[in-house]
Design a protein around this motif. Structure first.
Motif, short mmCIF file in Angstrom:
data_model
loop_
_atom_site.label_atom_id
_atom_site.label_comp_id
_atom_site.label_asym_id
_atom_site.label_seq_id
_atom_site.Cartn_x
_atom_site.Cartn_y
_atom_site.Cartn_z
N LEU A 113 0.69 -1.21 0.03
CA LEU A 113 -0.08 0.03 -0.08
C LEU A 113 0.60 1.18 0.07
O LEU A 113 1.93 1.34 0.55
CB LEU A 113 -0.81 -0.08 1.33
N ILE A 150 -7.40 3.25 11.18
CA ILE A 150 -8.96 2.68 11.03
C ILE A 150 -8.91 1.46 11.87
O ILE A 150 -9.86 1.18 12.78
CB ILE A 150 -9.10 2.36 9.54
N LEU A 151 -7.95 0.81 11.70
CA LEU A 151 -8.13 -0.75 12.42
C LEU A 151 -7.62 -0.36 13.99
O LEU A 151 -8.73 -1.08 14.79
CB LEU A 151 -6.80 -1.55 11.96
N ASP A 167 -1.93 5.47 2.38
CA ASP A 167 -2.93 4.29 2.67
C ASP A 167 -2.55 3.37 3.92
O ASP A 167 -3.55 2.83 4.69
CB ASP A 167 -3.03 3.40 1.46
N GLU A 168 -1.33 3.21 4.06
CA GLU A 168 -1.18 2.25 4.96
C GLU A 168 -1.03 2.95 6.39
O GLU A 168 -1.80 2.41 7.30
CB GLU A 168 0.53 2.17 5.09
N GLU A 184 -14.77 -9.92 8.90
CA GLU A 184 -13.88 -8.65 9.07
C GLU A 184 -14.68 -7.51 9.42
O GLU A 184 -14.16 -6.68 10.00
CB GLU A 184 -13.04 -8.40 7.48
N ARG A 231 -3.48 5.33 7.04
CA ARG A 231 -4.92 5.24 7.04
C ARG A 231 -5.47 4.20 7.46
O ARG A 231 -6.57 3.93 8.53
CB ARG A 231 -5.77 5.74 5.55
N THR A 232 -4.98 2.92 6.97
CA THR A 232 -5.56 1.62 7.58
C THR A 232 -5.17 1.27 8.72
O THR A 232 -6.21 0.66 9.46
CB THR A 232 -4.98 0.52 6.45
N HIS A 265 -16.16 2.19 6.51
CA HIS A 265 -15.16 1.11 6.33
C HIS A 265 -15.80 -0.26 6.54
O HIS A 265 -15.78 -1.15 5.87
CB HIS A 265 -13.84 1.20 6.96
#
Length: 221
Positions: A11, A22-23, A15-16, A110, A18-19, A70
């Protein structure tokens, strides 16, 4: 010599981040709720600078909305509701119930939208209106004709709405009342095949109830 990684699997750095946010935020928002969650804790768990939250999401509220969006999108893509099938109402109803139960109970799923929505309903934020319009209302509109096909054409809008709520509540209770169930009737949450057994029970129980109501409506003058 270590083989080079496939660049297409990586990514972009943004993006890494952001991910990761979010997680990390997902678990904290579920555990503590939006208002009690601390952005410092989210950034620390994600392993990023605190400023990254403002940079990528504009602040805590933007991050919360991104988390909800998400997980809603994951639920829609990984566990979509089936299309109505008037020729096979039992099969369509059973598939819909199984989808709903998976969303609430599948430990391998997920999407955490069920837990997030339960937390949101207990202590609503301004994001609830967004979730209703983008997720809840469209899903209700898809479920409605599936249950209407079972209940029959004589059912009023009120009767159909109550039937939908009855089916949904049977699926929701396993997560909304989980602490109580574990204390009072833990057997209801036992077993590796919990999703399938709950889906079978809700289908059989609701199918019987819906058809009994349909027979009553059809016999009334």
């Amino acid at each position: 010599m270590k083989p080079a990684q496939n660049a297409s699997l990586r990514l972009p750095p943004g993006d890494e981040t952001r991910t990761a946010l979010i997680l990390a935020a997902t678990e904290i928002f579920i555990d503590e709720g939006f208002r009690a969650a601390r952005v410092q804790d989210i950034a620390q768990r994600a392993g990023v600078r605190l400023s990254a939250i403002n940079y990528h999401f504009g602040g805590k509220e933007g991050l919360y909305r991104a988390v909800l969006q998400h997980h809603a999108e994951l639920a829609l893509s990984r566990t979509p509701l089936p299309a109505p099938d008037p020729a096979h109402p039992r099969a369509a109803f059973e598939a819909a119930v199984r989808t709903l139960v998976r969303r609430f109970l599948d430990p391998a799923g997920e999407s955490r939208i069920a837990a997030l929505l339960m937390r949101e309903l207990v202590n609503p934020t301004e994001a609830l209106a967004m979730m209703i319009e983008r997720f809840t209302r469209p899903q209700a509109q898809m479920l409605r004709p599936i249950i209407a096909a079972v209940l029959g054409p004589r059912a009023s809008d009120e009767q159909l709405s109550r039937a939908m709520l009855s089916v949904l509540s049977q699926c929701m209770v396993y997560i909304s009342a989980r602490p109580l169930i574990l204390q009072v009737m833990p057997v209801a949450l036992n077993g590796d095949d919990l999703v399938e057994r709950v889906a079978q029970h809700v289908t059989a129980f609701s199918w019987g109830g819906l058809n009994a109501l349909r027979a009553e409506l059809e016999s009334a003058e």
